[in-house]
Design a protein around this motif. Structure first.
Motif, PDB file in Angstrom:
ATOM      1  N   LEU A 147      43.162  51.343  42.067  1.00  0.00           N
ATOM      2  CA  LEU A 147      43.218  50.002  42.760  1.00  0.00           C
ATOM      3  C   LEU A 147      44.397  49.828  43.555  1.00  0.00           C
ATOM      4  N   LEU A 156      40.522  43.159  51.933  1.00  0.00           N
ATOM      5  CA  LEU A 156      39.923  44.531  51.771  1.00  0.00           C
ATOM      6  C   LEU A 156      39.071  44.692  52.440  1.00  0.00           C
ATOM      7  N   THR A 184      37.457  48.206  47.310  1.00  0.00           N
ATOM      8  CA  THR A 184      38.849  49.003  47.010  1.00  0.00           C
ATOM      9  C   THR A 184      38.260  50.417  46.866  1.00  0.00           C
TER      10      THR A 184
END
Length: 290
Positions: A147, A156, A184
Motif C-alpha cells: 500500500l 489515487l 493502489t
C-alpha cells in the motif's frame, strides 16, 4: 509518448540531489519508532493494554500520544489534515470498538480492502472522513509494500490517470475499500513495471507522485500557474470525477433506487462538499443492485 515512457523520463530527473530520499529515510525511521512503541502486530495483547489517555486526555482536553505521534510521523506525507479532535475523543469513548478495529488492522489474514471496509463508522468522525482510518492502516502495514501513503481515492485515481498505460476501471460495484485497493494495485503495477522505480520504496514513490503530478486540490491558487494548459488540467480532473459520479447517479435512478429529486440533491452535495465526495460515493454504491 506512452505514460510509462513519460514516467521513466520524469523519474530519472527526480530528486537529483537526494534531498527527498533523505527526508524519506527520516520518515521511515519515525515509522519504525512508532511501531516499536505500539507493537500491536507482534503482540495482540498490547492492544488490550492501550490506555484511553493514550488516545485522548480529558481535564484538560488534549490529543493523546498515540494520535499525536502518528500525526507527527505522517505530517511530511499527508496533503490534508483533520481539523477537529472529535474523532480522537470518540476513539477514547468507544475504546472497545477502536480496539476491535485495531485487531483487524494488524491481521495479516485480512485484505487491504477488508481493513478499509471494517466498521469504522461506528466511531464518530472516522466513517465520515476515512483519512484517519487510512493513516492507521498504513502505519501498521507500511512495511508490507502493498500500500501507499495516499489517503484519498481521488488522489489515487488522479495518479493512475497520469502514469498507467492501461485504464480499465471496472469499479462501479466496488466498495470503498475495494476501490482503494484496486487503484493502489494499479499504481504499484506501474511502479514495478519500470526498473528504475521498482526498487524505490513505496513512500519514496509517493513523494515522487505528489511532486511530479500534484492533484489540483493540493495546490493553492497563488502557486498554481495561470496558463491555459494548467487550467485545462484542473478541469479535466474535475470532469473525470464528475463524469463517474453522474454515471453512478444515472444507474441508481435507472434501478429505481433514487428519485429525480434525490439525483439533483446528491449532485449538489458532490459540488458543495468536495471533502465528503468519497464517502458520498461509498454510501450511494451500497444502494446498487449487482
Amino acid at each position: 509518448m506512452s505514460r510509462s515512457n513519460s514516467l521513466l523520463e520524469k523519474a530519472s530527473q527526480f530528486d537529483s540531489n537526494n534531498s527527498i530520499k533523505h527526508e524519506v529515510a527520516i520518515t521511515l525511521g519515525s515509522l519504525k519508532d512508532f511501531r516499536q512503541k505500539y507493537r500491536f502486530t507482534e503482540n495482540l495483547r498490547e492492544i488490550e493494554w492501550l490506555d484511553p489517555d493514550k488516545l485522548f486526555r480529558v481535564n484538560p482536553d488534549e490529543t493523546g500520544i498515540f494520535f499525536n505521534l502518528m500525526e507527527t510521523v505522517l505530517r511530511p506525507l499527508v496533503q490534508t489534515t483533520i481539523n477537529s479532535t472529535n474523532a480522537y475523543r470518540n476513539a477514547r469513548l468507544q475504546i472497545k470498538e477502536f480496539k476491535k478495529l485495531l485487531r483487524t488492522v494488524v491481521d495479516d489474514r485480512v485484505s487491504l480492502a477488508q481493513k478499509i471496509d471494517a466498521p469504522w463508522e461506528r466511531i464518530g468522525g472516522f466513517g465520515q472522513n476515512m483519512q484517519l482510518a487510512l493513516k492507521i492502516i498504513y502505519c501498521f502495514n507500511y512495511e508490507k509494500e502493498t500500500l501507499l501513503p495516499i489517503f484519498s481515492v481521488q488522489h489515487l485515481k488522479h495518479f493512475v490517470n497520469r502514469v498507467a498505460d492501461m485504464q480499465v476501471w471496472k469499479t462501479k460495484f466496488f466498495s470503498f475499500g475495494q476501490e482503494y485497493e484496486h487503484f493502489t494495485n494499479e499504481l504499484l503495477r506501474a511502479k514495478n513495471n519500470l526498473e528504475l522505480t521498482k526498487n524505490w520504496s513505496n513512500l519514496y514513490f509517493t513523494r515522487f507522485l505528489y511532486h511530479t503530478y500534484p492533484p489540483p486540490d493540493t495546490e493553492s491558487a497563488e502557486t498554481a500557474p495561470s496558463t491555459s494548459r494548467r487550467s485545462s488540467f484542473i478541469v479535466t480532473d474535475e470532469q473525470l470525477s464528475l463524469q463517474d459520479f453522474m454515471k453512478l447517479l444515472g444507474v441508481l435512478q435507472k434501478q429505481g433506487k433514487i428519485t429525480g429529486e434525490q439525483f439533483r440533491e446528491n449532485r449538489d452535495l458532490w459540488t458543495r462538499q468536495p471533502s465528503e465526495r468519497e464517502m458520498l460515493v461509498q454510501r450511494l454504491k451500497k444502494l446498487l443492485t449487482p
